[in-house]
Design a protein around this motif. Structure first.
Motif, PDB file in Angstrom:
ATOM      1  N   ASP A 298      30.666 -41.450 -31.560  1.00 15.46           N
ATOM      2  CA  ASP A 298      29.662 -41.291 -32.623  1.00 15.46           C
ATOM      3  C   ASP A 298      28.551 -42.329 -32.521  1.00 15.46           C
ATOM      4  N   PHE A 299      28.888 -43.512 -31.997  1.00 18.33           N
ATOM      5  CA  PHE A 299      27.926 -44.611 -31.979  1.00 18.33           C
ATOM      6  C   PHE A 299      27.400 -44.882 -30.572  1.00 18.33           C
ATOM      7  N   SER A 300      27.313 -43.840 -29.740  1.00 16.46           N
ATOM      8  CA  SER A 300      26.935 -44.035 -28.333  1.00 16.46           C
ATOM      9  C   SER A 300      25.505 -44.562 -28.192  1.00 16.46           C
ATOM     10  N   TYR A 301      24.589 -44.211 -29.135  1.00 13.71           N
ATOM     11  CA  TYR A 301      23.216 -44.728 -29.033  1.00 13.71           C
ATOM     12  C   TYR A 301      23.199 -46.241 -29.269  1.00 13.71           C
ATOM     13  N   GLU A 302      23.994 -46.711 -30.255  1.00 10.92           N
ATOM     14  CA  GLU A 302      24.097 -48.160 -30.495  1.00 10.92           C
ATOM     15  C   GLU A 302      24.639 -48.866 -29.260  1.00 10.92           C
ATOM     16  N   VAL A 303      25.630 -48.243 -28.593  1.00 11.10           N
ATOM     17  CA  VAL A 303      26.190 -48.824 -27.374  1.00 11.10           C
ATOM     18  C   VAL A 303      25.105 -48.935 -26.310  1.00 11.10           C
ATOM     19  N   SER A 304      24.285 -47.866 -26.153  1.00  8.74           N
ATOM     20  CA  SER A 304      23.246 -47.871 -25.116  1.00  8.74           C
ATOM     21  C   SER A 304      22.216 -48.966 -25.369  1.00  8.74           C
TER      22      SER A 304
ATOM     23  N   LEU B   2      13.825 -56.888 -27.992  1.00  6.22           N
ATOM     24  CA  LEU B   2      14.530 -55.619 -28.224  1.00  6.22           C
ATOM     25  C   LEU B   2      15.471 -55.749 -29.413  1.00  6.22           C
ATOM     26  N   ILE B   3      15.317 -54.881 -30.414  1.00  5.37           N
ATOM     27  CA  ILE B   3      16.275 -54.827 -31.533  1.00  5.37           C
ATOM     28  C   ILE B   3      17.476 -53.991 -31.090  1.00  5.37           C
ATOM     29  N   PHE B   4      18.682 -54.564 -31.135  1.00 11.56           N
ATOM     30  CA  PHE B   4      19.858 -53.750 -30.797  1.00 11.56           C
ATOM     31  C   PHE B   4      20.801 -53.584 -31.977  1.00 11.56           C
ATOM     32  N   ASP B   5      20.539 -54.289 -33.083  1.00  7.62           N
ATOM     33  CA  ASP B   5      21.375 -54.119 -34.268  1.00  7.62           C
ATOM     34  C   ASP B   5      20.687 -54.796 -35.448  1.00  7.62           C
ATOM     35  N   ALA B   6      21.130 -54.471 -36.653  1.00 11.05           N
ATOM     36  CA  ALA B   6      20.610 -55.121 -37.864  1.00 11.05           C
ATOM     37  C   ALA B   6      21.661 -55.013 -38.962  1.00 11.05           C
TER      38      ALA B   6
ATOM     39  N   ARG C 136      14.527 -44.168 -29.416  1.00 10.62           N
ATOM     40  CA  ARG C 136      14.463 -42.841 -30.041  1.00 10.62           C
ATOM     41  C   ARG C 136      15.035 -42.937 -31.447  1.00 10.62           C
ATOM     42  N   GLU C 137      14.641 -41.988 -32.275  1.00  6.29           N
ATOM     43  CA  GLU C 137      15.153 -41.946 -33.647  1.00  6.29           C
ATOM     44  C   GLU C 137      16.630 -41.524 -33.617  1.00  6.29           C
ATOM     45  N   VAL C 138      17.427 -42.144 -34.476  1.00  2.44           N
ATOM     46  CA  VAL C 138      18.842 -41.761 -34.580  1.00  2.44           C
ATOM     47  C   VAL C 138      18.933 -40.389 -35.237  1.00  2.44           C
TER      48      VAL C 138
END
Length: 575
Positions: free
Chosen positions: A83-89, A194-198, A289-291
């Motif tokens: 489910d969270f593959s975009y966050e992983v990428s 690069l923002i990878f999390d918040a 890309r947009e989630v």
């Protein structure tokens, strides 16, 4: 920069990422024995209970290597679920290398492959690590052969460890220092971060996790988000030690955090680029890309008095989870609620559990749905995720539903039952190959609506727990869909409506009727439960009355006689 290593741990779910991270933190003396607890980087109770990582975490580990130098190892922990593959990428984009963790007892699984491909797309240096070598069922030699033959990775780099007991963890830290490249970048160039999390802090606003690609950022700088153009003044920069440690600046190659008084997580989108207002970079970093939400469900409070509390609870959850979307919804049967969008079924389960635990609200959820595209006869398109918005069938030209590409890894003996399961779920374009003797990698294109129904549970059941599953979104394809209505005593219950494929409508209708029959309490009269498509009843069951209906099988004079008998007994009952 030569003393910095940015790396991530990637693996299939439950292969020991968080346990290995715990041992590394202990080995670097980041936490005392008194303060230590399992899954240090996991903050939520649900993560600890299920043994999964939902929200990725970051920590900077100061490590003195065998050569006497001190290195700063930035560990970016990633979620393990599809489910969270975009966050992983996005997390992988912020690293130069990755530890590919593989269970010595289970071997290479579906998400192991998926995460490996993500790492390869980002040109990361990969160190294979075989974990759980202390288990009685462990077979590290066979897994090492898999890594060499199936994954094509250098078997000389393979590290053996048991994260649970701490064996081999020191060797892994040495391998990170020796084999992973230091970060590159120009500290004097225009800022590219690069923002990878918040995450949201109720006292300080949004804490942005960033990897500085080029340039330098200091407190007092005016930063700009390149996706939406919003500008903020930096209040604090720092590193992720066990507690956040403020720094005078963050420079190229470093992983850290930025505080800028941002009121909502929605402004800080993973994959976005931060630059300076005074000296902006010419172009954003690629890959943003947009989630996209893929699963939709309506949430209603069991007690209508809890509606305002539910609204407030969803607002609070959204502060920390920008992927959650919701809008007001209402049902004639269930009252007022919210139509919510989720990244997948695990995301839905997590939100449901957090609402019930943290906010003490009892909930009813409707059947999960996906987004369908309706092409109408007047040439317009309509996107529908709620059966209540199903257009008039007379005006529908065609309907398209989303398809996924599923990758399933299974032992060879389960090939037949898994193929049957996929065919029952309208699978197409199936293919398979043998990554190693005794194991099959099975690929199949499936409708997403079939997967979110009960596919994963059935897969685990038919493979006795040995099947692993991963998927990626493909496209929308033409499909013959109908709206399945559930009627109770002739009245349509709108919250129970589903959009289903015509061939599966009767089976789904029967299941819904049988479930309702168990849930609806018996009354003094018979209750009819029906499933219908339009005006056609396709399934039915009854909740029998508490008293016997003596007139049901009678006819003619007998019926009249029994009817008179019942009438004569009415005054007695009243008395």
């Amino acid at each position: 920069m030569n003393n910095i290593r940015n790396f991530s741990i990637i693996a299939h779910i439950d292969h020991g990422k968080s346990t290995l991270a715990d041992r590394m933190i202990q080995l670097c003396n980041m936490v005392s024995a008194r303060e230590f607890k399992d899954q240090l980087l996991d903050n939520m109770d649900i993560e600890r209970e299920r043994g999964i990582t939902i929200k990725s975490q970051t920590i900077c580990l100061p490590y003195t290597a065998d050569d006497g130098k001190q290195y700063f190892l930035n560990l970016v922990d990633t979620p393990g679920h599809v489910d969270f593959s975009y966050e992983v990428s996005r997390a992988l984009t912020s690293c130069e290398g990755a530890l590919l963790l593989i269970d010595a007892a289970q071997g290479v699984e579906a998400q192991t492959l998926a995460n490996l491909y993500l790492a390869m797309e980002n040109d990361l240096e990969i160190i294979p690590v075989i974990n759980k070598i202390d288990l009685p069922s462990a077979d590290p030699e066979t897994v090492a052969l898999q890594i060499d033959e199936d994954l094509g990775l250098d078997s000389d780099l393979v590290q053996f460890c048991s994260a649970k007991v701490g064996t081999g963890v020191k060797d892994i830290l040495e391998a990170i220092v020796k084999n992973l490249p230091p970060p590159e970048g120009d500290p004097d160039a225009p800022l590219q971060a690069l923002i990878f999390d918040a995450t949201y802090d109720p006292f300080r606003g949004t804490i942005i996790s960033v990897r500085i690609i080029n340039g330098t950022v200091r407190p007092g700088d005016i930063i700009r988000f390149m996706s939406n153009g919003k500008e903020y003044k930096v209040e604090e920069t720092g590193l992720f030690k066990f507690e956040k440690e403020p720094q005078k600046k963050l420079t190229a190659g470093q992983v850290g955090y930025i505080l800028a008084g941002i009121k909502t997580v929605e402004d800080t989108r993973p994959g976005d680029t931060i630059t300076l207002k005074s000296n902006p970079c010419p172009e954003p970093l690629p890959g943003f890309r947009e989630v996209q939400q893929v699963v939709f469900s309506s949430i209603y409070p069991i007690s209508t008095d809890d509606y305002e509390d539910l609204a407030a609870a969803l607002e609070k959850l959204k502060l920390n989870d920008a992927a959650l979307t919701f809008e007001k919804d209402s049902s004639a049967a269930l009252g007022f609620g919210f139509r919510c969008g989720f990244l997948g079924l695990l995301h839905l389960e997590v939100i449901q559990e957090r609402l019930e635990r943290e906010f003490d609200i009892s909930l009813i959820l409707t059947v999960p749905s996906v987004q369908y595209i309706f092409h109408l006869s007047d040439g317009s398109r309509k996107i529908v995720d709620n059966p209540a918005h199903f257009p008039d069938p007379a005006h529908i030209d065609k309907i398209e539903e989303p398809f996924i590409k599923a990758t399933i890894l299974i032992p060879e003996k389960y090939m037949g039952v898994v193929m049957t399961l996929c065919m029952d779920r309208r699978g197409e374009n199936t293919s398979f190959h043998y990554p190693m003797p005794g194991r099959i990698e099975f690929q199949c294109e499936l409708p997403l609506s079939e997967v979110i129904y009960d596919f994963y549970d059935r897969l685990k059941s038919v493979t006795q727990g040995y099947g692993s599953f991963d998927y990626e979104m493909l496209d929308h394809r033409k499909s013959d869909l109908v709206k399945l209505d559930i009627l109770v005593n002739g009245e349509v219950v709108d919250a129970l409506s589903q959009l289903v494929h015509r061939n599966n409508a009767r089976a789904r209708g029967l299941v819904a009727c049988e479930v309702l029959k168990k849930e609806i309490p018996r009354q003094m009269f018979k209750i009819a439960i029906q499933a219908a498509i339009g005006g056609t009843i396709i399934a039915r069951t009854n909740v029998s009355a508490m008293r016997k209906d003596v007139t049901a099988k009678c006819y003619g004079g007998i019926s009249q006689e029994n009817g008179n008998c019942l009438k004569s007994r009415k005054p007695e009952k009243k008395g």
